[in-house]
Scaffold this motif. Structure first.
Motif, short mmCIF file in Angstrom:
data_model
loop_
_atom_site.label_atom_id
_atom_site.label_comp_id
_atom_site.label_asym_id
_atom_site.label_seq_id
_atom_site.Cartn_x
_atom_site.Cartn_y
_atom_site.Cartn_z
N MET A 104 30.25 9.11 -10.84
CA MET A 104 30.11 9.22 -9.39
C MET A 104 30.11 7.84 -8.74
O MET A 104 29.56 6.89 -9.29
CB MET A 104 28.78 9.89 -9.03
CG MET A 104 28.66 11.32 -9.43
SD MET A 104 27.04 11.93 -8.88
CE MET A 104 26.85 13.32 -9.96
N SER A 105 30.72 7.77 -7.57
CA SER A 105 30.59 6.56 -6.76
C SER A 105 29.18 6.56 -6.16
O SER A 105 28.46 7.57 -6.23
CB SER A 105 31.63 6.56 -5.63
OG SER A 105 31.31 7.57 -4.68
N ALA A 106 28.78 5.46 -5.57
CA ALA A 106 27.46 5.39 -4.93
C ALA A 106 27.32 6.46 -3.86
O ALA A 106 26.29 7.13 -3.76
CB ALA A 106 27.22 4.00 -4.35
N LYS A 107 28.36 6.68 -3.08
CA LYS A 107 28.33 7.69 -2.01
C LYS A 107 28.25 9.09 -2.61
O LYS A 107 27.48 9.93 -2.13
CB LYS A 107 29.58 7.55 -1.13
CG LYS A 107 29.70 8.60 -0.06
CD LYS A 107 28.65 8.46 1.02
CE LYS A 107 28.93 9.41 2.15
NZ LYS A 107 27.75 10.11 2.61
N GLU A 108 29.02 9.37 -3.65
CA GLU A 108 28.95 10.69 -4.29
C GLU A 108 27.56 10.96 -4.84
O GLU A 108 27.03 12.06 -4.72
CB GLU A 108 29.96 10.78 -5.44
CG GLU A 108 31.40 10.86 -4.99
CD GLU A 108 32.38 10.75 -6.15
OE1 GLU A 108 33.40 11.46 -6.12
OE2 GLU A 108 32.12 9.96 -7.09
N TYR A 109 26.94 9.94 -5.45
CA TYR A 109 25.59 10.10 -6.00
C TYR A 109 24.58 10.33 -4.88
O TYR A 109 23.71 11.19 -4.99
CB TYR A 109 25.20 8.89 -6.85
CG TYR A 109 23.82 9.04 -7.45
CD1 TYR A 109 23.60 9.95 -8.48
CD2 TYR A 109 22.75 8.30 -6.97
CE1 TYR A 109 22.33 10.11 -9.03
CE2 TYR A 109 21.48 8.46 -7.51
CZ TYR A 109 21.29 9.36 -8.54
OH TYR A 109 20.03 9.53 -9.07
N GLU A 110 24.69 9.57 -3.80
CA GLU A 110 23.78 9.75 -2.67
C GLU A 110 23.89 11.18 -2.11
O GLU A 110 22.89 11.82 -1.84
CB GLU A 110 24.12 8.74 -1.57
CG GLU A 110 23.20 8.81 -0.37
CD GLU A 110 23.55 7.79 0.69
OE1 GLU A 110 23.28 8.08 1.87
OE2 GLU A 110 24.08 6.72 0.35
N ASP A 111 25.12 11.67 -1.97
CA ASP A 111 25.33 13.05 -1.51
C ASP A 111 24.75 14.06 -2.49
O ASP A 111 24.15 15.06 -2.09
CB ASP A 111 26.82 13.32 -1.29
CG ASP A 111 27.41 12.54 -0.13
OD1 ASP A 111 26.64 11.99 0.70
OD2 ASP A 111 28.66 12.47 -0.06
#
Length: 104
Positions: A77-84
């Motif tokens: 996951m990218s940082a944004k995907e993980y945050e979501d």
């Protein structure tokens, strides 16, 4: 974060195996490799300043640079995907613990 036991540059990463430890005031946790690969570079600044991992994870707090053996074997996951993902699992309550692949 009060201490990190970091791997050596040039060491191999083996999927689902430990390559180091992170220690906080309350607990010590293993760093687990999500893929097979090679450690190219280790952030030795963390030996004297482990708090960078929490304070500036995308700047001074990076742990290592690596080369995956086969990039097609895994989706990270990218940082944004993980945050979501965390937002979805916790309903926006980031203080709540979530389980990912059996880990908390």
């Amino acid at each position: 974060m009060v201490f990190l036991n970091l791997p050596e540059e040039g060491n191999s990463l083996s999927i689902e195996n430990s390559f180091g430890d992170v220690e906080s005031i309350k607990t010590t946790s293993e760093l687990i490799a999500p893929f097979n690969g090679q450690i190219l570079k280790v952030n030795t600044e963390l030996e004297d300043s482990p708090e960078y991992v929490n304070e500036t994870p995308y700047d001074q707090g990076w742990i290592l640079e690596d080369q995956m053996d086969n990039v097609n074997d895994i989706h990270l996951m990218s940082a944004k995907e993980y945050e979501d993902y965390v937002h979805e699992k916790t309903g926006g309550n980031h203080d709540e613990k979530i389980t990912i692949n059996g880990s908390i």
